[in-house]
Design an enzyme around this catalytic site. Structure first.
Site, PDB file in Angstrom:
ATOM      1  N   HIS A 236       0.810  -1.217   0.000  1.00  0.00           N
ATOM      2  CA  HIS A 236       0.000   0.000   0.000  1.00  0.00           C
ATOM      3  C   HIS A 236       0.842   1.265   0.000  1.00  0.00           C
ATOM      4  CE1 HIS A 236      -3.077  -2.979   1.100  1.00  0.00           C
ATOM      5  NE2 HIS A 236      -3.773  -2.245   0.266  1.00  0.00           N
ATOM      6  N   CYS A 556      -8.680  -4.018 -11.159  1.00  0.00           N
ATOM      7  CA  CYS A 556      -8.301  -2.745 -10.546  1.00  0.00           C
ATOM      8  C   CYS A 556      -7.025  -2.871  -9.723  1.00  0.00           C
ATOM      9  CB  CYS A 556      -9.429  -2.193  -9.690  1.00  0.00           C
ATOM     10  SG  CYS A 556      -9.869  -3.265  -8.331  1.00  0.00           S
TER      11      CYS A 556
HETATM   12  C1  PEP Z   1      -5.905  -5.345  -4.897  1.00  0.00           C
HETATM   13  O1  PEP Z   1      -5.734  -6.084  -3.924  1.00  0.00           O
HETATM   14  O2  PEP Z   1      -5.504  -5.629  -6.055  1.00  0.00           O
HETATM   15  C2  PEP Z   1      -6.620  -4.066  -4.748  1.00  0.00           C
HETATM   16  C3  PEP Z   1      -6.938  -3.347  -5.792  1.00  0.00           C
HETATM   17  O3  PEP Z   1      -6.898  -3.644  -3.478  1.00  0.00           O
HETATM   18  P1  PEP Z   1      -5.807  -2.955  -2.507  1.00  0.00           P
HETATM   19  O4  PEP Z   1      -4.562  -2.720  -3.323  1.00  0.00           O
HETATM   20  O5  PEP Z   1      -6.403  -1.704  -2.002  1.00  0.00           O
HETATM   21  O6  PEP Z   1      -5.627  -3.989  -1.457  1.00  0.00           O
END
Ligand code: PEP
Ligand code: MG
Length: 630
Positions: A236, A556
């Site tokens: 993140h 995404c």
């Molecule tokens: C993912 O896990 O690919 C996603 C889009 O969610 P995050 O990156 O916020 O965990």
């Protein structure tokens, strides 16, 4: 995009960095005796930055509680033991990564880390702190700080007549004691890194670690670049840095110890390297790269008004992921049509309590209105895992995680269903905001159909309550869909498709959970591979389950942002992509050069393979040679 990239100018700190604690003898800035040093890391946010190092060793954490009651002694001793163990683990981790450093740096840093490890063992520091808790009824933070002060004072009370070198060495030892006590206090208080908000303009932030919540506080207009020891490509923190458009390298082992504040550094967030003390030739080449990057960006900006259509006429939806409100203007600039993933975590970060329904509704409404009729997919809170939960712990909603594997614990939908008041408030806020424009609601970290059913029941009852209260909500209700980001969800996609209105495939977590590699980790980062055949099979299975029911499906995760993967995802049936806004022009350029036919042929070839390396070769070849390689 940072100002450095935009202007093509060299970024410089406009004010001198604040004095900082020094642990090692370091080359003075610009001293020709000290040749340039290059550190390799993971390129997580594109762009080149040149600037002065701001070494963000964490400032002393604020101690809010100094004394305890007699009955709290055992608990306080346990807190101290836990923080010491955590600190020891951190030092051991740093030690294990020394192997990647040049030999002379290893020789310099290893003894220091050994000294730290010793101080965290059965040392006078730890024993003394424990004694102060029991005898002086001090809090663990206060006890370790007081003990460190006393030890440092004894070290510094050196006899007269010692020479300068000996005095410097004693001073360093005393500093080391303070440093290790500060680390323990940081682990006790877990205070966020708020001092980052005041970074000098044009600085390169260098630190051991940067939490997503801290990254959220960075000001991209002031900060030129970031180089961090820890972290992986799709953690993140990396996602935040990309969102902010700050050139960044993570996993650059050894950089925090080697970078002295004020030293000139070059961060290459495209190639994944950091240079300290760059030579004149390296500086000149970095300046050229800054200018070239800015030119390339400008060229891509022309894509903004062109449609995202393949050469054989298939329209492709390109949307943006939004993690911070600061990115809102970038979305239209990038030519994205709506928000495919609104990560609502930002609303809960860096605050002590949970935002109420009105505050949330107002924020969602502003975002939805700003999209001018383009859709917004709001994901309810995905908290836990590597993300900290101050607001939730502050509000007494959850206790601090003690799980060995937080990513496998109370995260995403699990947390929300265990604290339905959180989910109800968020659903209510989104539903109220949904009258402002097309909205979808997304559930994170789904692993089974029960979770979707339960969430849907809550969703319907919140909508009814709002209507009874006289609030307007969209009619029909916004679609309720799910993230496919666990192998469990991907493999149950056919059943989940019957319960959901749409799928959004989150390849970041899906890759992490499939190949069992921490997306934010450094040590086995090379094994984190979204092209692993198992990940691709899961993407394929989930996509086909959705398409069979003619249900919308998008990607995404960060995979959607890499134009190299665009043909493969198109070939697997994906027609909707959501990514950090700055990636949209590149992906659009890729889409406009592809035909679905050639993508389908590529996907067939890829899905016949069982070897990730082979898949990468095929995908790379296709990228270089274009559709003829399929
Ligand atoms: C993912 O896990 O690919 C996603 C889009 O969610 P995050 O990156 O916020 O965990
Ligand atoms: Mg995820």
């Amino acid at each position: 995009m940072s100002r450095t990239e935009e202007s093509g100018l060299e970024a410089r700190a406009s004010s001198p960095p604040p004095p900082q604690h020094k642990r090692l003898k370091k080359p003075p800035r610009g001293d020709p005796q000290f040749p340039e040093q290059t550190f390799r890391g993971i390129a997580v946010s594109a762009g080149i930055a040149i600037g002065a190092v701001f070494g963000a060793r964490e400032p002393a954490a604020e101690i809010t509680r100094h004394s305890i009651e007699f009955g709290e002694i055992a608990n306080e001793e346990a807190r101290l033991a836990e923080a010491v163990a955590r600190s020891r683990k951190q030092i051991a981790k740093l030690r294990s990564r020394l192997g990647v450093l040049p030999e002379d740096s290893q020789a310099e840093i290893a003894p220091l880390l050994d000294a730290y490890a010793q101080m965290l063992g059965q040392s006078r520091l730890v024993r003394g702190a424990s004694r102060r808790i029991a005898e002086q009824l001090r809090s663990a933070e206060s006890a370790i700080t007081a003990e460190a002060e006393e030890i440092a004072a004894v070290i510094l009370a050196a006899p007269d007549g010692i020479n300068d070198d000996e005095r410097v060495s004693l001073k360093r030892r005393a500093d080391e004691v303070h440093e290790i006590a500060r680390r323990v206090v940081r682990n006790l208080t877990r205070q966020p890194f708020r001092s980052l908000a005041g970074l000098p303009e044009g600085a390169i932030l260098v630190a051991e670690n940067l939490r997503p919540a801290d990254a959220a506080l960075l000001d991209p207009a002031r900060l030129a670049g970031v180089a961090i020891e820890e972290g992986g490509a799709d953690g993140h923190t990396a996602v935040m840095l990309r969102a902010l458009g700050i050139p960044a390298v993570l996993g650059a082992a050894g950089i925090a110890d080697a970078a002295e504040p004020g030293t000139t550094a070059v961060v290459d967030g495209t190639g994944g390297s950091v240079i300290l003390h760059p030579s004149a030739a390296s500086l000149a080449s970095a300046r050229r790269a800054v200018a070239a990057f800015a030119r390339a960006r400008q060229k891509l900006a022309r894509m903004r008004h062109l449609p995202a259509v393949t050469t054989d006429g298939h329209p492709i939806e390109l949307q943006a992921n939004l993690e911070l409100p600061i990115e809102l203007p970038l979305i239209a600039q990038a030519g994205a049509h709506g928000i495919g993933l609104l990560r609502t975590e930002f609303l809960f970060m860096n605050r002590e309590n949970v935002p109420d329904e009105d505050t949330q509704a107002e924020t969602y409404r502003l975002v939805i209105e700003a999209m001018n009729g383009d859709p917004v997919s709001v994901r309810v809170l995905d908290w836990g895992g590597e993300k900290d939960i101050e607001a939730l712990t502050g509000a007494g909603l959850v206790s601090e995680s003690t799980e060995t594997n937080p990513a496998l614990g109370m995260r995403g939908i699990r947390l929300l269903l265990s604290k339905p008041e959180l989910l109800e408030t968020q659903f209510a806020a989104i539903l109220r905001a949904s009258v402002a424009g097309p909205t979808r609601v997304m559930l994170p970290m789904i692993t089974n159909v029960e979770e979707v059913r339960e969430a849907r029941t809550i969703y319907a009852s919140v909508a009814n309550r709002l209507r009874r209260r006289g609030d307007r909500v969209a009619d029909p209700l916004p679609p309720l869909g799910i993230m496919i980001e666990t192998p469990g969800a991907a493999l149950s996609a056919d059943a989940l498709a019957l319960e959901s209105d749409f799928f959004a495939i989150g390849t970041n977590d899906l890759t992490m959970y499939t190949v069992a590699v921490d997306r934010g980790g450094t040590e086995v980062a090379h094994l984190y591979d979204p092209l692993h055949p198992a990940v691709l099979r899961l993407v394929q299975f989930a996509t086909e389950a959705a398409l069979r029911l003619r249900m919308p499906v998008s990607v995404c995760g960060e995979m959607a942002a890499n134009p190299k993967y665009t043909p493969l995802l198109l070939g697997l049936g994906i027609r909707s992509f959501s990514m950090n806004a700055s990636a949209v022009p590149r992906v659009k350029q890729a889409v406009r050069g592809l035909s679905i036919d050639s993508c389908v042929r590529l996907a067939r070839r890829v899905m016949d393979q069982s070897d990730g390396a082979q898949i990468r070769t095929i995908v790379d070849q296709f990228g270089r040679a274009g559709p003829s390689a399929a």
